[in-house]
Design a protein around this motif. Structure first.
Motif, PDB file in Angstrom:
ATOM      1  N   GLN A  94      -8.862   0.059  -1.271  1.00 50.42           N
ATOM      2  CA  GLN A  94      -9.450  -1.130  -0.668  1.00 50.42           C
ATOM      3  C   GLN A  94     -10.915  -0.902  -0.274  1.00 50.42           C
ATOM      4  OE1 GLN A  94      -6.302  -1.958   2.159  1.00 50.42           O
ATOM      5  NE2 GLN A  94      -6.931  -4.084   2.269  1.00 50.42           N
ATOM      6  N   ASP A 147      -5.522  -1.132  -5.059  1.00 53.07           N
ATOM      7  CA  ASP A 147      -4.979  -1.653  -3.804  1.00 53.07           C
ATOM      8  C   ASP A 147      -5.942  -2.684  -3.212  1.00 53.07           C
ATOM      9  OD1 ASP A 147      -3.499  -2.165  -1.592  1.00 53.07           O
ATOM     10  OD2 ASP A 147      -3.833  -0.222  -0.625  1.00 53.07           O
ATOM     11  N   THR A 159       0.836  -1.204   0.000  1.00 53.16           N
ATOM     12  CA  THR A 159       0.000   0.000   0.000  1.00 53.16           C
ATOM     13  C   THR A 159       0.874   1.259   0.000  1.00 53.16           C
ATOM     14  OG1 THR A 159      -1.844  -1.094   1.117  1.00 53.16           O
ATOM     15  CG2 THR A 159      -1.732   1.296   1.335  1.00 53.16           C
TER      16      THR A 159
HETATM   17 MG   LIG Z   1      -2.104  -2.862   1.991  1.00 55.80          MG
END
Ligand SMILES: [Mg+2]
Ligand SMILES: Nc1ncnc2c1ncn2[C@@H]1O[C@H](COP(=O)(O)OP(=O)(O)O)[C@@H](O)[C@H]1O
Length: 267
Positions: free
Chosen positions: A91, A184, A41
């Motif tokens: 995410q 992500d 990330t």
């Molecule tokens: Mg991550």
């Protein structure tokens, strides 16, 4: 299309990215896999100018967009200009809950058009705001159709499923026409039955030659969709190659150990 050289990033004493270098060709799909905490990330956030690396260089299409040695590349005005090269799908979708689906998609392009009209008097074939707005809305509607959500145009994010929200987030990122679209772990916040629809949309983008970096724990999907795979471990690239090399015949013991935790790679 993209060249990343010797990126180093730490938070206090915690060195998260040690020395990351890789490159990406136009239309290529790169998948990044690795354990939680390995720095995936943080790497995407560095590329998207949400974090500033202490060291390293990033170029897009031959143009340097970040250089730790060059003070001027850290200026806010430069960063704003270069941020447009990248799109990021998070995410947790990160849609604006107070705006409808279509407004989530047109918000950023509208602000950009306003700015360009103010500065240059035109933007992408439009010379006034009304015209620009009409084009932006048309593009947004086409993108919604592409992710299969035309009928949700006027809905609010809160009324959508996680899979639908993530598809809107993908449309929103595409609306800014980034050179490189980053994901992500786009399905990690979804119930298993909703991951398929999101992966299908990403697969569809591959067919349109969109250059992508996909961080994912869906190993089967990565093997399927990626041209190249990077396995990250503790802030370093431990292994890099084609899916056949990295997933089916990994050289590194660490890669093997990581992959062994996924019992099956099948869809
Ligand atoms: Mg991550
Ligand atoms: N904003 C931050 N401040 C301090 N530490 C951070 C920050 N963001 C990430 N980290 C640390 O960086 C490490 C790598 O995190 P991350 O990039 O999220 O890994 P991954 O995405 O691979 O799970 C972790 O130890 C995490 O605690």
């Amino acid at each position: 299309m993209l060249k990343v050289e010797h990126i180093r990033k730490s938070f206090g004493k915690n060195v998260v990215l040690r020395d990351i270098s890789f490159s990406l060709k136009k239309g290529e799909v790169l998948s990044i896999i690795g354990s939680s905490g390995s720095g995936k990330t943080t790497l995407l956030r560095c590329l998207n100018f949400l974090e500033t690396p202490q060291h390293g260089k990033v170029s897009v299409g031959g143009e340097t967009v970040f250089d730790s040695e060059d003070e001027s590349s850290r200026k806010e005005s430069e960063i704003r200009k270069h941020r447009l090269h990248f799109g990021l799908v998070f995410q947790n979708f990160n849609l604006f809950p107070q705006y409808t689906v279509i407004d989530n998609i047109i918000l950023a392009p509208t602000l950009m058009a306003k700015e360009q009209l103010r500065q240059h008097g035109f933007c992408k074939g439009a010379d006034n705001m009304k015209q620009a707005q009409r084009m932006i809305r048309e593009t947004a509607e086409t993108l919604l159709q592409k992710v299969g959500l035309s009928e949700k145009s006027d809905a609010y994010p809160g009324s959508l499923s996680g899979g639908q929200q993530q598809r809107v987030a993908i449309a929103r990122a595409l609306a800014m026409e980034p050179d490189i679209l980053c994901f992500d772990e786009p399905t990690s916040a979804l119930d298993p039955e909703l991951t398929g629809e999101v992966l299908q949309v990403i697969r569809g983008l591959k067919n349109t030659e969109t250059t992508m970096i996909v961080v994912t724990h869906e190993i089967g999907f990565a093997r399927d969709v990626a041209d190249r795979i990077i396995f990250m471990d503790d802030g370093l690239i431990e292994e890099e190659g084609t899916p056949q090399q990295v997933i089916d015949n990994p050289h590194s013991a660490r890669t093997r150990e990581f992959l062994a935790r996924f019992k099956q790679f099948g869809d």
